[in-house]
Enzyme design. Sequence first.
Site, PDB file in Angstrom:
ATOM      1  N   SER A   1       0.838  -1.213   0.000  1.00 48.24           N
ATOM      2  CA  SER A   1       0.000   0.000   0.000  1.00 48.24           C
ATOM      3  C   SER A   1       0.866   1.252   0.000  1.00 48.24           C
ATOM      4  O   SER A   1       0.393   2.337  -0.326  1.00 48.24           O
ATOM      5  CB  SER A   1      -0.904   0.024   1.229  1.00 48.24           C
ATOM      6  OG  SER A   1      -1.683  -1.135   1.309  1.00 48.24           O
TER       7      SER A   1
ATOM      8  N   HIS B   1      -2.471   3.174   7.094  1.00 52.70           N
ATOM      9  CA  HIS B   1      -1.710   1.925   7.075  1.00 52.70           C
ATOM     10  C   HIS B   1      -0.487   2.024   6.177  1.00 52.70           C
ATOM     11  O   HIS B   1       0.433   1.217   6.297  1.00 52.70           O
ATOM     12  CB  HIS B   1      -2.606   0.754   6.649  1.00 52.70           C
ATOM     13  CG  HIS B   1      -3.300   0.963   5.337  1.00 52.70           C
ATOM     14  ND1 HIS B   1      -4.352   1.828   5.187  1.00 52.70           N
ATOM     15  CD2 HIS B   1      -3.102   0.418   4.119  1.00 52.70           C
ATOM     16  CE1 HIS B   1      -4.764   1.802   3.928  1.00 52.70           C
ATOM     17  NE2 HIS B   1      -4.023   0.962   3.265  1.00 52.70           N
TER      18      HIS B   1
ATOM     19  N   LEU C   1     -10.145   4.178   8.601  1.00 55.21           N
ATOM     20  CA  LEU C   1     -10.223   4.803   7.277  1.00 55.21           C
ATOM     21  C   LEU C   1     -11.350   5.817   7.162  1.00 55.21           C
ATOM     22  O   LEU C   1     -12.328   5.785   7.908  1.00 55.21           O
ATOM     23  CB  LEU C   1     -10.338   3.722   6.202  1.00 55.21           C
ATOM     24  CG  LEU C   1      -9.030   2.912   6.044  1.00 55.21           C
ATOM     25  CD1 LEU C   1      -9.242   1.693   5.155  1.00 55.21           C
ATOM     26  CD2 LEU C   1      -7.922   3.787   5.475  1.00 55.21           C
TER      27      LEU C   1
ATOM     28  N   GLU D   1     -22.444  14.497  11.641  1.00 53.27           N
ATOM     29  CA  GLU D   1     -21.758  14.533  12.934  1.00 53.27           C
ATOM     30  C   GLU D   1     -20.315  14.061  12.850  1.00 53.27           C
ATOM     31  O   GLU D   1     -19.470  14.473  13.650  1.00 53.27           O
ATOM     32  CB  GLU D   1     -22.533  13.701  13.962  1.00 53.27           C
ATOM     33  CG  GLU D   1     -23.904  14.267  14.329  1.00 53.27           C
ATOM     34  CD  GLU D   1     -24.996  13.940  13.318  1.00 53.27           C
ATOM     35  OE1 GLU D   1     -24.733  13.152  12.376  1.00 53.27           O
ATOM     36  OE2 GLU D   1     -26.119  14.464  13.465  1.00 53.27           O
TER      37      GLU D   1
ATOM     38  N   ASP E   1     -40.242  13.469  22.745  1.00 51.28           N
ATOM     39  CA  ASP E   1     -39.592  13.106  21.480  1.00 51.28           C
ATOM     40  C   ASP E   1     -39.215  11.631  21.404  1.00 51.28           C
ATOM     41  O   ASP E   1     -39.027  11.088  20.320  1.00 51.28           O
ATOM     42  CB  ASP E   1     -38.353  13.983  21.234  1.00 51.28           C
ATOM     43  CG  ASP E   1     -38.712  15.267  20.484  1.00 51.28           C
ATOM     44  OD1 ASP E   1     -39.737  15.280  19.783  1.00 51.28           O
ATOM     45  OD2 ASP E   1     -37.957  16.247  20.600  1.00 51.28           O
TER      46      ASP E   1
ATOM     47  N   GLN F   1     -34.124  10.357  20.311  1.00 54.47           N
ATOM     48  CA  GLN F   1     -33.503  11.663  20.578  1.00 54.47           C
ATOM     49  C   GLN F   1     -32.828  11.739  21.947  1.00 54.47           C
ATOM     50  O   GLN F   1     -32.265  12.770  22.292  1.00 54.47           O
ATOM     51  CB  GLN F   1     -34.558  12.771  20.519  1.00 54.47           C
ATOM     52  CG  GLN F   1     -35.542  12.672  19.380  1.00 54.47           C
ATOM     53  CD  GLN F   1     -34.919  12.868  18.027  1.00 54.47           C
ATOM     54  OE1 GLN F   1     -34.326  13.896  17.758  1.00 54.47           O
ATOM     55  NE2 GLN F   1     -35.013  11.865  17.162  1.00 54.47           N
TER      56      GLN F   1
ATOM     57  N   ARG G   1     -32.385  19.471  28.322  1.00 54.70           N
ATOM     58  CA  ARG G   1     -33.327  20.254  27.520  1.00 54.70           C
ATOM     59  C   ARG G   1     -34.173  21.188  28.386  1.00 54.70           C
ATOM     60  O   ARG G   1     -34.308  22.370  28.077  1.00 54.70           O
ATOM     61  CB  ARG G   1     -34.235  19.305  26.750  1.00 54.70           C
ATOM     62  CG  ARG G   1     -35.307  19.999  25.940  1.00 54.70           C
ATOM     63  CD  ARG G   1     -36.112  18.990  25.128  1.00 54.70           C
ATOM     64  NE  ARG G   1     -37.144  19.655  24.379  1.00 54.70           N
ATOM     65  CZ  ARG G   1     -38.360  19.937  24.855  1.00 54.70           C
ATOM     66  NH1 ARG G   1     -38.675  19.604  26.086  1.00 54.70           N
ATOM     67  NH2 ARG G   1     -39.249  20.555  24.092  1.00 54.70           N
TER      68      ARG G   1
END
Lengths: 615, 615
Positions: free
Chosen positions: A31, A68, A117, A356, A413, A417, A463
């Site tokens: 690689s 790697h 990766l 995220e 909710d 959540q 909350r």
Amino acid sequence: MKSRQLVEIAQQLRVDSVRAAAAAGSGHPTSSMSAADLMAVLLARHLRYDFERPAHPANDRFVLSKGHASPLLYAAYKAVGAINETELMTFRRLGSRLEGHPTPRRLPWVETATGSLGQGLPVGVGIALAGKRLDRVGYRVWVLCGDSELAEGSIWEAAEHAAYEHLDNLTAIVDVNRLGQRGPTRHGHDLDAYARRFQAFGWHTIEVDGHDMDAVDRAYGEALSTVGQPTVILARTLKGKGVAAAQDREGLHGKPLKDADEAIAELGGVHDVRVEVQPPPAARMLHAVRTGHLDLPRYELGDEVATRDAFGQALAALGTARGDIVALDGEVSDSTRSEFFAKEHPDRFFECYIAEQQLVAAAVGLAARGWVPYASTFAAFLTRAHDFVRMASVSGSGINLIGSHAGVAIGQDGPSQMGLEDLAMFRALHDSTVLYPCDANQTAHLVAAMAGCEGIRYLRTSRGASPVVYGPNEEFPIGGSKVLRVSAQDRLTLVAAGATVHEALTAADRLAEDGIPVQVIDLYSVKPVDRRTLREAAEHTGCLITVEDHREEGGLGDAVLDAFLDGRPMPRLVRLAVRTMPGSASPAEQLHAAGIDAEAIAVSAKLLVEHAVVR
Amino acid sequence: MKSRQLVEIAQQLRVDSVRAAAAAGSGHPTSSMSAADLMAVLLARHLRYDFERPAHPANDRFVLSKGHASPLLYAAYKAVGAINETELMTFRRLGSRLEGHPTPRRLPWVETATGSLGQGLPVGVGIALAGKRLDRVGYRVWVLCGDSELAEGSIWEAAEHAAYEHLDNLTAIVDVNRLGQRGPTRHGHDLDAYARRFQAFGWHTIEVDGHDMDAVDRAYGEALSTVGQPTVILARTLKGKGVAAAQDREGLHGKPLKDADEAIAELGGVHDVRVEVQPPPAARMLHAVRTGHLDLPRYELGDEVATRDAFGQALAALGTARGDIVALDGEVSDSTRSEFFAKEHPDRFFECYIAEQQLVAAAVGLAARGWVPYASTFAAFLTRAHDFVRMASVSGSGINLIGSHAGVAIGQDGPSQMGLEDLAMFRALHDSTVLYPCDANQTAHLVAAMAGCEGIRYLRTSRGASPVVYGPNEEFPIGGSKVLRVSAQDRLTLVAAGATVHEALTAADRLAEDGIPVQVIDLYSVKPVDRRTLREAAEHTGCLITVEDHREEGGLGDAVLDAFLDGRPMPRLVRLAVRTMPGSASPAEQLHAAGIDAEAIAVSAKLLVEHAVVR
């Protein structure tokens, strides 16, 4: 440098990759060999970097997303004189800086730990964002990717973010060697397939024979002159290039070459050509950033304030006091309240949309450039970035993560959540800090304090509004706790944090009315935990009930045990936590159904006092 | 059904969405209203579904990827007669089946829990894979996505997988209402931007006005007639469509409409039109799958076998015995050893390439269709799919996950490849099963047994070979443990699992030589944990040392405490776990450096016996 010399350098990189892996008895030479020509041209012709001053503000930044291929990276370090022959041969040995996958914990030239990766490019986007929007120094970010890792969704989060932000200081180089670990990739050598995807996401694309030095050189030049969009160079290469027994063959991933001596001979033998890398241009020092007086928000005792509101207000204030504070959010800043920061400091706010992984990766990239990032989303959705947080921890990256909407207390909710596993996730990270405030003043102080911690710092917010129980001048050291109720007659100790502190206080009042005085500890610092106070409570009352708005595993209850794991006698322990799968209901109904409200606490306390066991 | 009636149905869906949210005092009516026309046409003209027989094998499958638009889904259930008016009005109340975000735990027509964005399409890909490659029934999979969630990388993992597998039974419908939670999306109403991306990934794309019933109808027809590739319908819509005060306005996400009565009047008032959904065609029952004798691999005592090898061999044998077993891998089947299954049962093996979110989502989709999936990758990389596993748990999905290369014992590859937080991650999930075998026979039995558990089941395997310590006929019940050393004179108990069992046995032998007999428990079932045996050990020796190749938080050490959290007296406890950030080194060096090898165990045991404390 002439093409002939470039060829020589590339062969040296291959030879040194083969030698390092042979000496280690493991590693990924094939690689490395596919990308050796790409690396040689980059080092000799385009990278601007002072290896003696890795912190130089104008240095280009190189990220080995295909981590790697570390033998190639270390061979390059040797070629530029950053490490010597002896060190190269320590590859993968105990104590060596040259780990199987590179980490900035040990090597000053590494920007971020890779090896999982699909992470190098997203972090590269974060560094390029710093360069473009904050540092305003003309460094370029070069990210060497594998083709296999383009299957990771995080690559496309990065592709979207980079193009949207017009990051023309970012170049991705994809080593399309067509072979993954197990066999051929989905698209093999079909460079067009990758080009179509990157073009659709708004990138400039260049397809090239990755073993044609002149073509590669031109491709880098084209990337440098491309304005307004990031560039990806899709390079057709052969895994194991240069050694007939290995070249383009399956089944040789992650293994030293069978006959290293023969391979080295075939590659032209051992050489020690020194590559002179262009130095960066002179640049002013970065981060001569303003630091002023911190004027945290102050809340009155008895007021009802949500800790998420206090977070947003404190972060905005911190941003005013310190010019190195930046904030990021995953398209929920109106919920997490990072919008308060965004409104006051729009130049230092990064909208990452609903991605995220890229949110956390951008924070890691910004931290790598010396900025102090606060990245926020719902606590539940930080699980989306678990692997990125894990790798940030391997990097030793100093990032602040804020998870809002913790626990069943969010109410209607429902479970999708609710952050119910977040404490477990963050506690299990090496050297992490985990904070869970119960009131607004405590939140404000912890938001400021967490910036000074090492490693991953996590703050959990709620909350709904809750009463302010601490005055604005109270102090909340990391690793501390607060004893909210105590008397000489205490029969047991309630240990709570966040939402359950208020339930514990109510329970304590009711129990006191029933003639059962109990101690109450607010364990706002879930990690590190206040061992001394917990041990004193154990000695004082002999029995602890922990109460948490979190799954029973890995959270507050387990954290308390950290105080007692030295073999000394243990107190009796009872853990109240969320054992059911919640549905929709009001916050009060949720706490009741989960058995973590004041009533449930009082019932358990009475059982324990009267019968010595709970279940 | 005529277009006028379609309009009436769509308005009814809007009205019922508004009413449900108004009654609940929360919810997402505006996100429901944008997609009401898309839903009306689908229900009335294209969906083939028997709501009285949700398990009908030929039913189409509908997934609400934008799970927050649950009012629209429930309004549709009412329109087709699956629920009544009274139930609709229980939306988001305690005990109601109609949660804030839909879950199959409570509703038989829901395929998978949604509410964490970007998950419905990947799970839909799994269902479509089942339809195409296993069930071979002509059902279609319809997935209604939001535009915001297209920023999630998991969507592009799904896009890649679906096109590569030519899933022409899959249609994604994107409700491009241009507004996310916080404000405008990156691409607003630029349908072409999304079309370019999907086309590049190999999808057939259709752009349409999502409020033009006839155009939507034609788009569905075009999707149905598209062969060889999945179709995405990109529908331009307006959030809050139909109510002037809400339509296309920012700041109204996730809130009931301000004046519900006025909005309902504007939408034409309350109606109760019943939609007749086309029934599915007759179809043979699914899963009349072969079940034969299970011939598990057998290993000889004293042989050296890696548990990952035993996993692969046992899974292949299980696949031979049971026709409903399927396997999936994230392009590392040569490492996890799921390749053994792939070679014997290629028709039931799914290569998911390096896309762990899609790997787990595909497993959830296959499980939704009644198949029993085993999905494998490195334990470390399962963190990439944490949010998917979390949502699978909310679904109550029965999936088997296998994480190989656990702990520092992998050696040279270093921390990026080491599963060190996986036990914490999986233990914290509701109703999960967590298994960590130490030898090949134990592994084989547990691989077979886990198929019979409820919820998420996790098996942790090791890279290196270890001695076979159990005979092939030994039994290993889930929730059990094995006492490997015991005597009347035991001074303490060592509790280990997986790699550390062998270290504990060596330590026990050395300690016995030094006159310190100790008990050894193999706690292969980390969750549920064998409370009885642990309590007996505590009574017997008074002191437990736990040893694990995992971070100190949330793993084996914490699991042991589950046996003692009822308020009864606790044993003394010491926890040996990985407290440092490992580098590269040999497996033995790693175990030593982490302080979890036989030597470290023996030292701790002696300290405890001689000085009563360890640190």
